[in-house]
Design an enzyme around this catalytic site. Structure first.
Site, mmCIF file in Angstrom:
data_model
loop_
_atom_site.group_PDB
_atom_site.id
_atom_site.type_symbol
_atom_site.label_atom_id
_atom_site.label_comp_id
_atom_site.label_asym_id
_atom_site.label_seq_id
_atom_site.Cartn_x
_atom_site.Cartn_y
_atom_site.Cartn_z
ATOM 1 N N ASP A 76 -8.998 -6.179 -4.556
ATOM 2 C CA ASP A 76 -8.566 -4.908 -3.956
ATOM 3 C C ASP A 76 -9.012 -3.775 -4.882
ATOM 4 O OD1 ASP A 76 -7.277 -2.719 -2.932
ATOM 5 O OD2 ASP A 76 -5.289 -3.649 -2.851
ATOM 6 N N SER A 127 0.838 -1.185 0.000
ATOM 7 C CA SER A 127 0.000 0.000 0.000
ATOM 8 C C SER A 127 0.887 1.255 0.000
ATOM 9 C CB SER A 127 -0.914 -0.059 1.224
ATOM 10 O OG SER A 127 -1.908 0.921 1.180
ATOM 11 N N HIS A 175 -8.244 -4.974 -0.164
ATOM 12 C CA HIS A 175 -6.926 -4.404 0.120
ATOM 13 C C HIS A 175 -6.276 -5.060 1.338
ATOM 14 C CE1 HIS A 175 -3.763 -1.515 -0.207
ATOM 15 N NE2 HIS A 175 -4.023 -0.923 0.929
#
Lengths: 194, 367
Positions: free
Chosen positions: B307, B140, B340
């Protein structure tokens, strides 16, 4: 298809130092061979998790993609050679991918099981779909959704204005140049855009 | 580690007299070639793996990934976890005193960018005597830092491992960040970011920010599977508008409450802003391939099919830009249901790919 002689035969079609894209690269054995023996550099494309893992283990660059989604990620002529070794017969969009192969690669190399190999003809003549070492699947569970022959490919290549640079059969790792459509279990073509 | 030299920042400001909290795991080898730097995302710290003695539940945030015998094996690699500037887990942040004014920074803490963080991390490595990293890795926002490392200090990174990340945020993604920020700054307890001196915490804003975040970190499918339309109590609707009725409401409120107890409101603003700003292609007219031309590292990229906050197509953009530059890159697109969040969870395909990649790094180190 992964036996050594077959791999070496296909590798001979790839010029030294080529930039190679291997569509459906499996466990990366061929790319690994090309990198070691022919100073090639390249990437494999795979959809299966286990094969992606095997490639990473080998140190072969691998990109996990579904070939049925096309090759939009790759620019025209961005590779010297694009390989499709035992891949074409699994693709829903086989014709599009053949054209894509010729678009992205300055040369394309395709190998696939030749359904016109005589044992297959014999089987059909007896009224049954062939089940052989090369085609070990029953008709109802085969991943080979595109059933074609050596001659069929010549026709498809012509239709798409591809120039065939080399064409031969492979049987038990040996190259078959006389009557390959009847005498070889695998068809091999090298081609370029016309 | 404390740093007296001012660190110049992308904003034009500088920060001096700052400290970086870090943890290390494993042993640095004699030629200092086995160091792996782990970059954290929004809500994490330098404590990446293991647990503190006598503190149950103190497991590191990436304990599934890092540790003895784990994919990033601390028996082989020297792993460094670092807390970023502006965060609230030990490094200098908005709750600390500004040496220039003698007052708590609060809202005056300088805006940090991913590039600034990487510069700070590079100084930490200098302090540890590590010239070159075997790998830099993050998921991320952490993946953005890993990517930025390969661009800012190409000669200091042999491998970049970029997971569930993106070359920049989409408008939708910035929009989510903005909703979270508005929730915080409009909380009456925020006091323009100087709430510390009022002895309050803008918990309402933090709760809502966290609730929004949580929704976006999960997939629709996994949320339905986990909560569905399940009611918290019984099977009858209460015909209320303000009670917690659905399980999902209860879950989000719980997550929000928990978060508001420990996370700093100014940190939330700073970190989401760093996310918004990251865009290495900006100075190359949006041409990502040009932006990545500086990178010389080898790459492993991973994304997860469900995601939608850092979607696979964003990782594919990075893959394409690396291909265009003829860089070594492998890319795994993991068909995981968890959205995610998947990058923090156990998935044998994902962990296997990272493990294999680090085994290769080790082989190359030995060669």
């Amino acid at each position: 298809m992964s036996d050594r002689l077959t791999m070496e035969s296909i590798a001979r079609l790839v010029p030294q130092g080529s930039r190679v894209l291997d569509l459906g690269c499996g466990d990366g054995a061929l790319l690994d061979h090309l990198q070691r023996e022919r100073a090639c550099y390249g990437y494999g494309i795979e959809i299966a998790d286990a094969n992606v893992l095997a490639c990473v283990k080998r140190g072969v660059n691998v990109i996990q993609l579904n070939l049925d989604e096309g090759l939009a990620m790759f620019d025209d002529g961005s590779f010297d050679v694009v390989l499709q070794i035992d891949t074409l017969q699994h693709l829903r969009n086989a014709e599009t991918m053949l054209v894509e192969t010729a678009r992205v690669g300055r040369a394309g190399i395709v190998a696939f099981p030749n359904f016109a190999h005589w044992p297959n003809r014999l089987s059909i003549a007896r009224g049954r779909m062939p089940v052989t070492k090369r085609l070990p699947y029953q008709w109802y569970d085969t991943p080979n959704i595109r059933v074609g022959t050596f001659k069929d490919f010549e026709v498809l290549a012509t239709k798409n204005r591809l120039t065939i640079l080399e064409a031969y059969g492979l049987q038990e790792g040996r190259e078959v140049r006389v009557l390959p459509n009847a005498r070889a279990g695998t068809a091999v073509f090298k081609f370029e855009r016309g | 580690m404390t740093f007296s030299d001012p660190l110049p920042l992308r904003s034009g400001a500088a920060i001096r007299g700052y400290a970086l909290a870090y943890e290390t795991y494993g042993t640095l080898n004699s030629d200092k070639s086995n160091a792996v730097l782990i970059c954290h995302a929004l809500n994490a710290s330098h404590h990446v793996a293991g647990s503190y003695a006598g503190q149950p539940g103190s497991q590191g945030w990436w304990d599934t990934m890092i540790g003895p015998g784990k994919p990033v094996d601390t028996d082989r690699f020297f792993v460094i976890g670092v807390n970023n500037l502006g965060s609230c887990f030990g490094s200098t942040g908005p709750m600390h005193v500004n040496p220039d004014t003698g007052k708590v920074y609060g809202a005056d803490f300088p805006v940090m960018t991913v590039e600034d963080w990487v510069d700070a991390q590079a100084r930490l490595l200098d302090g540890l005597g590590i010239e070159r990293l075997a790998a830099v890795m993050g998921g991320s926002l952490g993946g953005m830092q890993a990517l930025s490392w390969t661009l800012q200090y190409p000669q200091r990174v042999r491998n970049g491992v970029v997971i569930a990340s993106a070359p920049n945020l989409t408008a939708e993604n910035i929009a989510f960040n903005e909703v979270a920020r508005r929730a915080i700054v409009t909380d009456p307890d925020f006091h323009g970011g100087h709430f510390y001196e009022h002895g309050v915490v803008p918990k309402r804003g933090l709760r809502i920010a966290r609730m929004i975040g949580h929704i976006t970190y999960l997939s629709d499918d996994v949320m339905n599977e986990k909560f569905g339309r399940q009611l918290r109590e019984g099977i009858e609707l209460k015909y209320s508008t303000q009670d917690i009725e659905f399980q999902i409401e209860s879950y989000l409120r719980y997550q929000g409450d928990k978060f508001s107890e420990y996370f700093d409101a100014n940190t939330y603003l700073l970190i989401t802003r760093a996310l918004d700003y990251f865009d290495p292609a900006l100075q190359y007219e949006g041409n990502l391939a040009k932006a990545l031309a500086r990178a010389t590292a080898r790459f492993l990229l991973v994304s997860f099919t469900t995601d939608w906050r850092f979607a696979p197509r964003r990782s594919r953009e990075l893959v394409k830009a690396l291909l265009d530059n003829r860089r070594d890159v492998s890319y795994a697109e993991i068909d995981a249901p968890h959205g995610h969040d998947a990058f923090l969870l156990e998935d044998p395909r994902y962990l296997g790919a990272v493990r294999s990649y680090f085994e290769r790094i080790e082989k190359e180190m030995a060669a």
